[in-house]
Design a protein around this motif. Structure first.
Motif, PDB file in Angstrom:
ATOM      1  N   VAL A  53       0.861  -1.178   0.000  1.00 34.38           N
ATOM      2  CA  VAL A  53       0.000   0.000   0.000  1.00 34.38           C
ATOM      3  C   VAL A  53       0.900   1.231   0.000  1.00 34.38           C
ATOM      4  CG1 VAL A  53      -1.950  -1.077   1.180  1.00 34.38           C
ATOM      5  CG2 VAL A  53      -0.171   0.040   2.525  1.00 34.38           C
ATOM      6  N   LEU A  54       0.383   2.309  -0.550  1.00 37.84           N
ATOM      7  CA  LEU A  54       1.098   3.583  -0.551  1.00 37.84           C
ATOM      8  C   LEU A  54       0.215   4.607   0.140  1.00 37.84           C
ATOM      9  CD1 LEU A  54       3.358   5.540  -1.473  1.00 37.84           C
ATOM     10  CD2 LEU A  54       2.070   5.817  -3.613  1.00 37.84           C
ATOM     11  N   ALA A  55       0.683   5.121   1.289  1.00 40.66           N
ATOM     12  CA  ALA A  55      -0.072   6.115   2.056  1.00 40.66           C
ATOM     13  C   ALA A  55       0.691   7.430   2.034  1.00 40.66           C
ATOM     14  CB  ALA A  55      -0.288   5.643   3.489  1.00 40.66           C
ATOM     15  N   LEU A  56       0.033   8.496   1.557  1.00 42.00           N
ATOM     16  CA  LEU A  56       0.654   9.812   1.469  1.00 42.00           C
ATOM     17  C   LEU A  56      -0.214  10.835   2.192  1.00 42.00           C
ATOM     18  CD1 LEU A  56       1.664   9.872  -2.316  1.00 42.00           C
ATOM     19  CD2 LEU A  56       3.092   9.223  -0.371  1.00 42.00           C
ATOM     20  N   ARG A  57       0.471  11.771   2.919  1.00 39.45           N
ATOM     21  CA  ARG A  57      -0.209  12.885   3.584  1.00 39.45           C
ATOM     22  C   ARG A  57       0.542  14.167   3.264  1.00 39.45           C
ATOM     23  NH1 ARG A  57       0.800  10.426   8.364  1.00 39.45           N
ATOM     24  NH2 ARG A  57       1.517  12.425   9.219  1.00 39.45           N
ATOM     25  N   ALA A  58      -0.197  15.228   3.066  1.00 37.19           N
ATOM     26  CA  ALA A  58       0.431  16.496   2.708  1.00 37.19           C
ATOM     27  C   ALA A  58       1.319  17.025   3.827  1.00 37.19           C
ATOM     28  CB  ALA A  58      -0.639  17.526   2.351  1.00 37.19           C
ATOM     29  N   ASP A  59       1.034  16.652   5.079  1.00 35.96           N
ATOM     30  CA  ASP A  59       1.811  17.173   6.208  1.00 35.96           C
ATOM     31  C   ASP A  59       2.876  16.208   6.715  1.00 35.96           C
ATOM     32  OD1 ASP A  59       0.153  15.243   7.253  1.00 35.96           O
ATOM     33  OD2 ASP A  59      -0.405  16.401   9.031  1.00 35.96           O
ATOM     34  N   GLN A  60       3.067  15.086   6.007  1.00 36.83           N
ATOM     35  CA  GLN A  60       4.039  14.131   6.526  1.00 36.83           C
ATOM     36  C   GLN A  60       5.457  14.666   6.323  1.00 36.83           C
ATOM     37  OE1 GLN A  60       2.836  10.954   3.759  1.00 36.83           O
ATOM     38  NE2 GLN A  60       4.984  10.709   3.219  1.00 36.83           N
ATOM     39  N   PRO A  61       6.355  14.422   7.285  1.00 34.68           N
ATOM     40  CA  PRO A  61       7.732  14.918   7.165  1.00 34.68           C
ATOM     41  C   PRO A  61       8.477  14.194   6.054  1.00 34.68           C
ATOM     42  CG  PRO A  61       7.509  13.485   9.074  1.00 34.68           C
ATOM     43  CD  PRO A  61       6.125  13.689   8.528  1.00 34.68           C
ATOM     44  N   GLN A  62       9.401  14.909   5.446  1.00 31.46           N
ATOM     45  CA  GLN A  62      10.287  14.365   4.421  1.00 31.46           C
ATOM     46  C   GLN A  62       9.516  13.786   3.228  1.00 31.46           C
ATOM     47  OE1 GLN A  62      12.763  11.527   6.480  1.00 31.46           O
ATOM     48  NE2 GLN A  62      13.975  13.101   7.489  1.00 31.46           N
ATOM     49  N   ILE A  63       8.414  14.416   2.867  1.00 33.34           N
ATOM     50  CA  ILE A  63       7.681  13.976   1.690  1.00 33.34           C
ATOM     51  C   ILE A  63       8.451  14.412   0.446  1.00 33.34           C
ATOM     52  CG2 ILE A  63       6.258  16.061   1.641  1.00 33.34           C
ATOM     53  CD1 ILE A  63       3.982  14.325   0.557  1.00 33.34           C
ATOM     54  N   SER A  64       8.575  13.512  -0.521  1.00 36.57           N
ATOM     55  CA  SER A  64       9.355  13.816  -1.714  1.00 36.57           C
ATOM     56  C   SER A  64       8.549  14.696  -2.668  1.00 36.57           C
ATOM     57  CB  SER A  64       9.766  12.527  -2.419  1.00 36.57           C
ATOM     58  OG  SER A  64       8.626  11.882  -2.977  1.00 36.57           O
ATOM     59  N   LEU A  65       9.262  15.307  -3.623  1.00 36.13           N
ATOM     60  CA  LEU A  65       8.593  16.148  -4.615  1.00 36.13           C
ATOM     61  C   LEU A  65       7.621  15.328  -5.464  1.00 36.13           C
ATOM     62  CD1 LEU A  65      11.594  18.377  -5.793  1.00 36.13           C
ATOM     63  CD2 LEU A  65       9.712  19.009  -4.261  1.00 36.13           C
ATOM     64  N   GLU A  66       8.007  14.089  -5.818  1.00 33.78           N
ATOM     65  CA  GLU A  66       7.137  13.233  -6.616  1.00 33.78           C
ATOM     66  C   GLU A  66       5.875  12.860  -5.841  1.00 33.78           C
ATOM     67  OE1 GLU A  66       5.537  10.681  -9.569  1.00 33.78           O
ATOM     68  OE2 GLU A  66       6.797  12.473  -9.533  1.00 33.78           O
ATOM     69  N   SER A  83      -9.644  15.276   0.242  1.00 29.99           N
ATOM     70  CA  SER A  83      -9.153  16.605  -0.120  1.00 29.99           C
ATOM     71  C   SER A  83      -9.348  17.625   0.987  1.00 29.99           C
ATOM     72  CB  SER A  83      -9.874  17.091  -1.385  1.00 29.99           C
ATOM     73  OG  SER A  83     -11.281  17.155  -1.159  1.00 29.99           O
ATOM     74  N   ARG A  84      -9.922  17.222   2.125  1.00 24.52           N
ATOM     75  CA  ARG A  84     -10.246  18.196   3.172  1.00 24.52           C
ATOM     76  C   ARG A  84      -9.059  18.487   4.076  1.00 24.52           C
ATOM     77  NH1 ARG A  84     -15.362  14.496   4.329  1.00 24.52           N
ATOM     78  NH2 ARG A  84     -13.586  13.089   4.256  1.00 24.52           N
ATOM     79  N   ALA A  85      -8.375  17.457   4.539  1.00 19.84           N
ATOM     80  CA  ALA A  85      -7.260  17.655   5.467  1.00 19.84           C
ATOM     81  C   ALA A  85      -6.404  16.398   5.468  1.00 19.84           C
ATOM     82  CB  ALA A  85      -7.780  17.935   6.882  1.00 19.84           C
ATOM     83  N   PRO A  86      -5.123  16.520   5.829  1.00 21.23           N
ATOM     84  CA  PRO A  86      -4.287  15.322   5.949  1.00 21.23           C
ATOM     85  C   PRO A  86      -4.872  14.382   6.995  1.00 21.23           C
ATOM     86  CG  PRO A  86      -2.946  17.318   6.002  1.00 21.23           C
ATOM     87  CD  PRO A  86      -4.368  17.757   6.121  1.00 21.23           C
ATOM     88  N   ARG A  87      -4.898  13.112   6.678  1.00 30.12           N
ATOM     89  CA  ARG A  87      -5.408  12.127   7.622  1.00 30.12           C
ATOM     90  C   ARG A  87      -4.574  10.867   7.538  1.00 30.12           C
ATOM     91  NH1 ARG A  87     -11.054   9.698   5.200  1.00 30.12           N
ATOM     92  NH2 ARG A  87     -10.590   7.991   6.624  1.00 30.12           N
ATOM     93  N   GLN A  88      -4.515  10.188   8.652  1.00 33.57           N
ATOM     94  CA  GLN A  88      -3.802   8.919   8.718  1.00 33.57           C
ATOM     95  C   GLN A  88      -4.827   7.803   8.594  1.00 33.57           C
ATOM     96  OE1 GLN A  88      -0.314   8.384   9.189  1.00 33.57           O
ATOM     97  NE2 GLN A  88      -0.889   6.313   8.623  1.00 33.57           N
ATOM     98  N   PHE A  89      -4.765   7.051   7.494  1.00 33.06           N
ATOM     99  CA  PHE A  89      -5.680   5.923   7.351  1.00 33.06           C
ATOM    100  C   PHE A  89      -5.305   4.846   8.357  1.00 33.06           C
ATOM    101  CE2 PHE A  89      -6.038   7.950   3.190  1.00 33.06           C
ATOM    102  CZ  PHE A  89      -7.409   7.936   3.000  1.00 33.06           C
ATOM    103  N   SER A  90      -6.285   4.403   9.145  1.00 28.70           N
ATOM    104  CA  SER A  90      -6.023   3.398  10.172  1.00 28.70           C
ATOM    105  C   SER A  90      -5.823   2.031   9.534  1.00 28.70           C
ATOM    106  CB  SER A  90      -7.180   3.335  11.165  1.00 28.70           C
ATOM    107  OG  SER A  90      -8.350   2.838  10.530  1.00 28.70           O
TER     108      SER A  90
END
Length: 624
Positions: free
Chosen positions: A304-317, A350-357
């Motif tokens: 699985v690939l989980a991405l959040r806009a506020d996660q640290p060290q997120i890559s440009l891609e 699209s509303r806010a960064p969230r961590q999928f459980s």
């Protein structure tokens, strides 16, 4: 000595009185606390609306502790205000607004330290300066003008884990929290923790039931989906409802390298966007990112690939992938069935960064698997439909060819038959005996061809035209057929037996088609019967139904071939075709004609012991 003794006794009595008064006051306080704990216990058990219950408990707590009370609940490393009571509504609003923007953090300030250590804190005689080592700069600035005189913070513990902090504060001069107050606060915190945990478990149970219901409904809908759009709309709608998503993207794998596969985004209303229509590169970029995120050394674990806009060290891609979907949070799951990747599923918020459980991920993977199976089924269904359409077209072309050929053959055969008859009648001059014999053979073979053409045409007409029905008597039709075929049977060295019903056997039938049925059955029986044997034609009747049977004493048919003999152009064995001839059309004509009349056919046989073919029709007196 007496005055001294009197004073001593007076002092001892006063001490006893004071001690007794303290004990009475303590007993009354203990009684009030017991009553208070019973009341808040009733509140906790009265409702599962934990927010409303906590507000009521804090109001009650202001009667026995400080006038201002609140509860913080832990969310990761933060402690957020869950409930608050303050005697000044304006100040209460300010506190709620402050803590909404400035949540306490684990290990910082009084609340954070209590949550981290799990130990209560009781402070009295506080001043603004005393807050310098106990709280954050923002909290010190906020509380500089209204620092509490006394403050109490007790951890909320459930299952051995600190889940929050109960706080009580007072600005009443001279008010100090006692050991009894601390014990009472701990009792409140203990009951609140149990109620909060029960409410959390109840909410989780309700949410799981809701999700399982949606999962079941999705499973039922996906299992009956008949098109790609049905699958994608069903999947996206149920995922959006189950996981509170703003959109679900689907990227299907290309069937060939040259095919562009855009990513389609759906919500509960259906398709809302199509991404990357020009190059189709988004699917490959997502696949590459998913492969990079796959756990190393765990081949059996689904990636699985989980991405959040506020996660640290997120890559440009990774940030570019979020922007492509307009999402603050993105969860990418492969669509796999039997080890083959059909595409990717993208869950968007699209509303806010969230961590999928973990539970949400498992549910999404379950739906993704069911969707992959449904997609494969749709693909198979479409392939079958395409094959069926091709067969239908082939059948149409075949019928058209048969119709054209039979039409083209009828005209010249009619001329051939006519000229043969003229020759046989001597219209063109006298003929020798040898010429008559030759013409008889030609006439016989021409008749065979004409009958074959007519039967092939009948096969086609039975699916194209309506019957011309009128009352007919099966006895009369059987008798006429026997008269037509008796010379043929005698020529073949066979006895033809005719058995009729005592009374007429009336049916509604086509006067051109039903005689063909008798002809086909008798011709078939005579063809396969050895010389010296017999063929029987029988008519039976009873109220409501009449039926006809043709029995022979021929070679018989293997039981596993009986159902196939009604198929057009079917021959039981190749060597039998060479020995007895025929095109496999007669019995097919029988079945088509009888079914068109609303009847049914059957066949009974044992190899080497002959065959019985029959058909049944509704009697005319039974109504149509």
């Amino acid at each position: 000595m007496k005055p001294v003794q009197h004073k001593t006794r007076s002092r001892a009595g006063a001490a006893i009185f004071v001690r007794g008064a303290h004990e009475v006051a303590h007993a009354r306080t203990a009684e009030r606390q017991v009553q208070f704990l019973a009341e808040i216990g009733h509140l906790f058990h009265a409702s599962l609306d934990i927010a409303q219950v906590l507000e009521q408990v804090l109001i009650k707590s202001s009667e026995v502790l400080g006038e201002s009370n609140c509860i913080f609940l832990r969310e990761g490393d933060e402690l957020r205000l869950a409930a608050l009571h303050h005697p000044d509504p304006a100040r209460a609003g300010q506190l709620r607004a402050f803590y909404s923007q400035n949540p306490a953090r684990l290990g910082e300030g009084i609340v954070g330290c209590v949550a981290e250590s799990g130990q209560p804190v009781c402070l009295s005689g506080l001043s603004p300066e005393d807050l310098s080592d106990l709280s954050s700069p923002a909290y010190r600035a906020f509380m500089a003008q209204s620092a509490p005189a006394t403050f109490l913070a007790v951890p909320l513990v459930a299952g051995g884990q600190v889940i929050g902090v109960f706080c009580s504060a007072s600005r009443v001069p001279g008010r100090r929290f006692t050991l009894d107050d601390l014990k009472l606060a701990q009792a409140i915190a203990e009951r609140a923790a149990v109620a909060i945990e029960n409410a959390r478990l109840y909410r989780e149970l309700q949410e799981r039931l809701r999700q399982q219901t949606i999962l079941y409904e999705a499973s039922v809908a996906l299992s009956s989906a008949a098109s790609l759009n049905d699958v994608l709309n069903t999947l996206s709608r149920h995922l959006c409802l189950a996981l509170n998503l703003t959109g679900v993207g689907v990227s299907l794998a290309a069937l060939s390298r040259n095919r562009i596969v855009p990513t389609q985004v759906y919500d509960t209303s259906g398709l809302i966007a199509v991404l990357d229509e020009v190059t189709g590169e988004l699917y490959q970029r997502l696949s590459t990112a998913l492969e990079a995120a796959s756990p190393a050394g765990q081949p059996g674990k689904p990636p699985v690939l989980a991405l959040r806009a506020d996660q640290p060290q997120i890559s440009l891609e990774e940030r570019a992938l979020l922007e492509a979907f307009g999402a603050q949070a993105l969860l990418v799951i492969p669509l796999v069935v039997r080890g083959e990747s059909l595409g990717l599923l993208e869950l968007c918020d699209s509303r806010a960064p969230r961590q999928f459980s973990a539970e949400e991920t498992v549910l999404a993977q379950a739906l993704a698997h069911q969707a992959a199976v449904a997609l494969e089924n749709v693909h198979l269904l479409e392939s079958l439909q395409a094959t069926y359409d091709e067969l239908q077209e082939s059948s149409r072309l075949k019928d058209e060819f048969i119709q054209n050929v039979s039409h083209e053959l009828r005209t010249p055969l009619t001329f051939v038959k006519g000229y043969i008859e003229l020759l046989r009648e001597g219209a063109f001059g006298p003929l020798s005996d040898e010429a008559h014999h030759a013409l008889n053979v030609v006439a016989d073979k021409t008749g065979q061809i004409i009958r074959l053409v007519e039967r092939i045409a009948t096969l086609h007409l039975m699916t194209q035209q309506k019957l011309n029905l009128e009352p007919l008597d099966l006895n009369r039709l059987a008798q006429e057929a026997a008269e037509r075929f008796r010379p043929v049977a005698e020529q073949a060295g066979l006895n033809l037996h005719l058995e009729l019903t005592p009374a007429p056997a009336p049916v509604m039938g086509d006067p051109l088609q039903l005689p063909q049925v008798f002809d086909c059955l008798l011709e078939n029986a005579i063809k396969f019967s050895p010389q010296g044997s017999w063929v029987a034609l029988r008519v039976h009747s009873r109220p409501g139904v009449a039926w006809v049977e043709v029995e022979d004493n021929g070679i018989g048919i293997p039981p596993d071939k009986l159902d196939k003999v009604w198929t057009p152009f079917y021959q039981v064995e190749g060597h039998m075709k060479r020995r007895f001839g025929g095109a496999g059309v007669g019995l097919a004509v029988v079945k088509r004609v009888i079914q068109a009349h609303g009847g049914h056919v059957w066949a009974n046989s044992q190899l080497g012991q002959g065959c019985t073919f029959g058909f049944a029709l509704r009697r005319l007196d039974a109504g149509m």
